[in-house]
Design a protein around this motif. Sequence first.
Motif, PDB file in Angstrom:
ATOM      1  N   PRO A 117     102.740  13.400 -68.720  1.00  0.00           N
ATOM      2  CA  PRO A 117     102.693  11.851 -70.280  1.00  0.00           C
ATOM      3  C   PRO A 117     101.056  11.870 -69.603  1.00  0.00           C
ATOM      4  O   PRO A 117     100.364  11.015 -69.679  1.00  0.00           O
ATOM      5  N   VAL A 118     100.842  11.514 -68.347  1.00  0.00           N
ATOM      6  CA  VAL A 118      99.726  10.789 -67.273  1.00  0.00           C
ATOM      7  C   VAL A 118      98.512  11.489 -68.382  1.00  0.00           C
ATOM      8  O   VAL A 118      97.532  10.610 -68.698  1.00  0.00           O
ATOM      9  N   ALA A 119      98.335  12.579 -68.163  1.00  0.00           N
ATOM     10  CA  ALA A 119      97.582  13.837 -68.735  1.00  0.00           C
ATOM     11  C   ALA A 119      96.756  13.196 -69.712  1.00  0.00           C
ATOM     12  O   ALA A 119      95.521  13.646 -69.812  1.00  0.00           O
ATOM     13  N   GLN A 120      98.302  13.686 -70.595  1.00  0.00           N
ATOM     14  CA  GLN A 120      97.749  13.904 -71.774  1.00  0.00           C
ATOM     15  C   GLN A 120      97.082  12.170 -72.235  1.00  0.00           C
ATOM     16  O   GLN A 120      95.957  12.206 -73.080  1.00  0.00           O
ATOM     17  N   LYS A 121      97.907  10.912 -71.934  1.00  0.00           N
ATOM     18  CA  LYS A 121      97.207  10.075 -71.784  1.00  0.00           C
ATOM     19  C   LYS A 121      95.607   9.752 -71.642  1.00  0.00           C
ATOM     20  O   LYS A 121      94.760   9.585 -71.910  1.00  0.00           O
ATOM     21  N   ILE A 122      95.252  10.362 -70.469  1.00  0.00           N
ATOM     22  CA  ILE A 122      93.987  11.258 -69.768  1.00  0.00           C
ATOM     23  C   ILE A 122      93.515  11.740 -70.872  1.00  0.00           C
ATOM     24  O   ILE A 122      91.805  11.207 -71.300  1.00  0.00           O
ATOM     25  N   SER A 123      94.182  12.324 -71.313  1.00  0.00           N
ATOM     26  CA  SER A 123      92.925  13.525 -72.225  1.00  0.00           C
ATOM     27  C   SER A 123      92.846  12.315 -73.563  1.00  0.00           C
ATOM     28  O   SER A 123      91.599  12.522 -74.421  1.00  0.00           O
ATOM     29  N   ARG A 124      93.590  11.517 -73.834  1.00  0.00           N
ATOM     30  CA  ARG A 124      93.298  11.128 -75.460  1.00  0.00           C
ATOM     31  C   ARG A 124      92.314   9.760 -75.592  1.00  0.00           C
ATOM     32  O   ARG A 124      91.121   9.951 -76.300  1.00  0.00           O
ATOM     33  N   ALA A 125      92.250   9.873 -74.123  1.00  0.00           N
ATOM     34  CA  ALA A 125      90.930   8.577 -73.623  1.00  0.00           C
ATOM     35  C   ALA A 125      89.489   9.536 -73.587  1.00  0.00           C
ATOM     36  O   ALA A 125      88.333   8.619 -74.448  1.00  0.00           O
ATOM     37  N   GLU A 126      89.526  11.022 -72.826  1.00  0.00           N
ATOM     38  CA  GLU A 126      88.850  11.426 -72.545  1.00  0.00           C
ATOM     39  C   GLU A 126      87.715  12.031 -74.580  1.00  0.00           C
ATOM     40  O   GLU A 126      86.490  11.581 -74.728  1.00  0.00           O
ATOM     41  N   ILE A 127      88.944  12.344 -75.472  1.00  0.00           N
ATOM     42  CA  ILE A 127      87.672  13.031 -76.258  1.00  0.00           C
ATOM     43  C   ILE A 127      87.929  11.311 -76.954  1.00  0.00           C
ATOM     44  O   ILE A 127      86.527  11.969 -77.731  1.00  0.00           O
ATOM     45  N   ALA A 128      88.904  10.578 -76.951  1.00  0.00           N
ATOM     46  CA  ALA A 128      87.552   9.451 -77.441  1.00  0.00           C
ATOM     47  C   ALA A 128      86.369   8.230 -77.145  1.00  0.00           C
ATOM     48  O   ALA A 128      85.768   8.387 -77.779  1.00  0.00           O
ATOM     49  N   ALA A 129      86.057   9.236 -76.223  1.00  0.00           N
ATOM     50  CA  ALA A 129      85.043   8.567 -75.788  1.00  0.00           C
ATOM     51  C   ALA A 129      84.131   9.672 -76.065  1.00  0.00           C
ATOM     52  O   ALA A 129      82.799   9.218 -75.743  1.00  0.00           O
ATOM     53  N   SER A 130      83.943  10.830 -76.100  1.00  0.00           N
ATOM     54  CA  SER A 130      83.123  12.124 -76.247  1.00  0.00           C
ATOM     55  C   SER A 130      82.771  11.534 -78.004  1.00  0.00           C
ATOM     56  O   SER A 130      80.941  12.223 -77.554  1.00  0.00           O
ATOM     57  N   ALA A 131      83.282  10.817 -78.358  1.00  0.00           N
ATOM     58  CA  ALA A 131      82.839  11.143 -79.966  1.00  0.00           C
ATOM     59  C   ALA A 131      81.605  10.018 -79.856  1.00  0.00           C
ATOM     60  O   ALA A 131      80.998   9.303 -78.829  1.00  0.00           O
ATOM     61  N   PRO A 132      80.311  11.319 -80.249  1.00  0.00           N
ATOM     62  CA  PRO A 132      78.846   9.876 -80.923  1.00  0.00           C
ATOM     63  C   PRO A 132      79.153   8.877 -81.031  1.00  0.00           C
ATOM     64  O   PRO A 132      78.185   8.041 -80.353  1.00  0.00           O
ATOM     65  N   ALA A 133      79.660   8.606 -81.917  1.00  0.00           N
ATOM     66  CA  ALA A 133      79.822   7.254 -82.410  1.00  0.00           C
ATOM     67  C   ALA A 133      80.420   6.132 -81.380  1.00  0.00           C
ATOM     68  O   ALA A 133      79.982   5.255 -81.765  1.00  0.00           O
ATOM     69  N   ALA A 134      81.347   6.929 -79.927  1.00  0.00           N
ATOM     70  CA  ALA A 134      81.722   5.418 -78.506  1.00  0.00           C
ATOM     71  C   ALA A 134      80.041   5.727 -77.772  1.00  0.00           C
ATOM     72  O   ALA A 134      80.683   4.310 -77.652  1.00  0.00           O
ATOM     73  N   TRP A 135      79.038   5.979 -78.186  1.00  0.00           N
ATOM     74  CA  TRP A 135      77.688   5.433 -77.117  1.00  0.00           C
ATOM     75  C   TRP A 135      77.148   4.331 -77.823  1.00  0.00           C
ATOM     76  O   TRP A 135      77.398   3.743 -76.320  1.00  0.00           O
ATOM     77  N   SER A 136      77.393   3.776 -78.547  1.00  0.00           N
ATOM     78  CA  SER A 136      76.608   3.035 -78.742  1.00  0.00           C
ATOM     79  C   SER A 136      77.627   1.518 -78.145  1.00  0.00           C
ATOM     80  O   SER A 136      77.515   0.853 -77.288  1.00  0.00           O
ATOM     81  N   GLU A 137      78.753   1.691 -77.757  1.00  0.00           N
ATOM     82  CA  GLU A 137      80.175   0.902 -77.087  1.00  0.00           C
ATOM     83  C   GLU A 137      80.350   0.565 -76.245  1.00  0.00           C
ATOM     84  O   GLU A 137      80.346  -0.103 -74.692  1.00  0.00           O
ATOM     85  N   VAL A 138      79.628   1.940 -75.539  1.00  0.00           N
ATOM     86  CA  VAL A 138      79.608   2.506 -74.305  1.00  0.00           C
ATOM     87  C   VAL A 138      78.146   1.814 -73.612  1.00  0.00           C
ATOM     88  O   VAL A 138      78.776   0.383 -72.725  1.00  0.00           O
ATOM     89  N   ARG A 139      77.663   1.758 -73.593  1.00  0.00           N
ATOM     90  CA  ARG A 139      76.129   0.514 -73.782  1.00  0.00           C
ATOM     91  C   ARG A 139      76.165  -0.718 -73.737  1.00  0.00           C
ATOM     92  O   ARG A 139      76.621  -1.412 -73.135  1.00  0.00           O
ATOM     93  N   SER A 140      76.705  -1.006 -75.084  1.00  0.00           N
ATOM     94  CA  SER A 140      77.614  -2.051 -75.432  1.00  0.00           C
ATOM     95  C   SER A 140      78.602  -3.190 -73.911  1.00  0.00           C
ATOM     96  O   SER A 140      77.908  -4.535 -74.027  1.00  0.00           O
ATOM     97  N   ARG A 141      79.201  -2.781 -74.193  1.00  0.00           N
ATOM     98  CA  ARG A 141      80.120  -3.158 -72.915  1.00  0.00           C
ATOM     99  C   ARG A 141      79.791  -2.831 -71.348  1.00  0.00           C
ATOM    100  O   ARG A 141      80.385  -2.641 -70.528  1.00  0.00           O
ATOM    101  N   ALA A 142      78.663  -2.093 -70.944  1.00  0.00           N
ATOM    102  CA  ALA A 142      78.383  -1.604 -69.942  1.00  0.00           C
ATOM    103  C   ALA A 142      77.814  -2.424 -68.966  1.00  0.00           C
ATOM    104  O   ALA A 142      78.628  -2.464 -67.726  1.00  0.00           O
ATOM    105  N   GLY A 143      77.236  -3.839 -69.489  1.00  0.00           N
ATOM    106  CA  GLY A 143      77.055  -4.576 -68.431  1.00  0.00           C
ATOM    107  C   GLY A 143      78.343  -5.903 -68.395  1.00  0.00           C
ATOM    108  O   GLY A 143      79.125  -6.161 -67.569  1.00  0.00           O
ATOM    109  N   GLU A 144      79.533  -6.259 -69.176  1.00  0.00           N
ATOM    110  CA  GLU A 144      80.879  -6.632 -69.420  1.00  0.00           C
ATOM    111  C   GLU A 144      81.741  -5.781 -67.843  1.00  0.00           C
ATOM    112  O   GLU A 144      82.611  -6.769 -67.271  1.00  0.00           O
ATOM    113  N   LEU A 145      81.824  -4.473 -68.758  1.00  0.00           N
ATOM    114  CA  LEU A 145      82.732  -3.258 -67.628  1.00  0.00           C
ATOM    115  C   LEU A 145      82.107  -3.961 -65.769  1.00  0.00           C
ATOM    116  O   LEU A 145      82.948  -3.766 -65.157  1.00  0.00           O
ATOM    117  N   ASN A 146      81.103  -4.006 -66.130  1.00  0.00           N
ATOM    118  CA  ASN A 146      80.079  -3.654 -64.455  1.00  0.00           C
ATOM    119  C   ASN A 146      80.780  -4.725 -63.967  1.00  0.00           C
ATOM    120  O   ASN A 146      80.865  -4.685 -62.529  1.00  0.00           O
TER     121      ASN A 146
END
Length: 276
Positions: free
Chosen positions: A109-138
């Motif tokens: 179950p842990v690996a499957q949860k991690i895999s779902r997170a990795e698929i979602a984050a790999s989409a080009p559509a997610a890149w802008s959110e990665v950038r916008s949340r970088a400061g907050e998460l850091n």
Amino acid sequence: MRLITLVKPLLVAGLLLSGTAHASTDARDVLAASPIDDIVGQYPAMMSQGIRDGLKQSGQVPPMVADTIGYVVSSSYRAEDIERKLVASLDESLTNKQLEEVHAWYQTPVAQKISRAEIAASAPAAWSEVRSRAGELNEAYKGTTREKLFDRFDRASRATETTVDTTIAVQLGLATAMAALSSDSVHYERLRQRLENQRGMLQGMVGQQVYDSYLYTYRDISVQELGLYLDFLESESGKRFTEVVTESIQASITDPIETIGSQLARFRNFGAGESR
């Protein structure tokens, strides 16, 4: 083109393809049962969008030319070809025992949860959110165990190392290929040395972006779950699996560069013919 141009699509290769697959004794079944084919399926769009955006931001070429190069790049990468190379590499390089152990991990179950997170984050559509949340998460994870786990993750996944090497290779190849659109000559060895001299600067930029993506991708994964993932990546089978997948993906990204140059040359010749 600025070196940072290609960092985003390439760090996805290092960060998200470092171990994401449900393995079995048959490598083709591994990909069919895993999220890796979903991630690889986005590669043409990832490379095209990353290069197109970088060219437009740098102002090195007119927007229409940037779009043309983006189209050529997209048509030069085929998910089916990348997957075929992965199958061949896994079949050749991993034993049945290693594939079975990787398969066992990705059934949890842990690996499957991690895999779902990795698929979602790999989409080009997610890149802008990665950038916008970088400061907050850091800021949110500063001084925490999650932050301290990053160095261990980066070593195990080889994310920064692989992304830097691949970025330099693609940057060199693309710069040579773009000479097909102009009369400028490109001295390969001199350009290679200049890029190598910038490795330290690129390492710092890539490292920060890998860290930003790490925080975003695994933000809903607990520290305990991350620890289990790292145990897998550092195991003999997990380490070997990561090496083979990373090297195969890296080759699949850099190999089409010569073809891209030839296609750009045809575009230039066509345009010259039209102007006469």
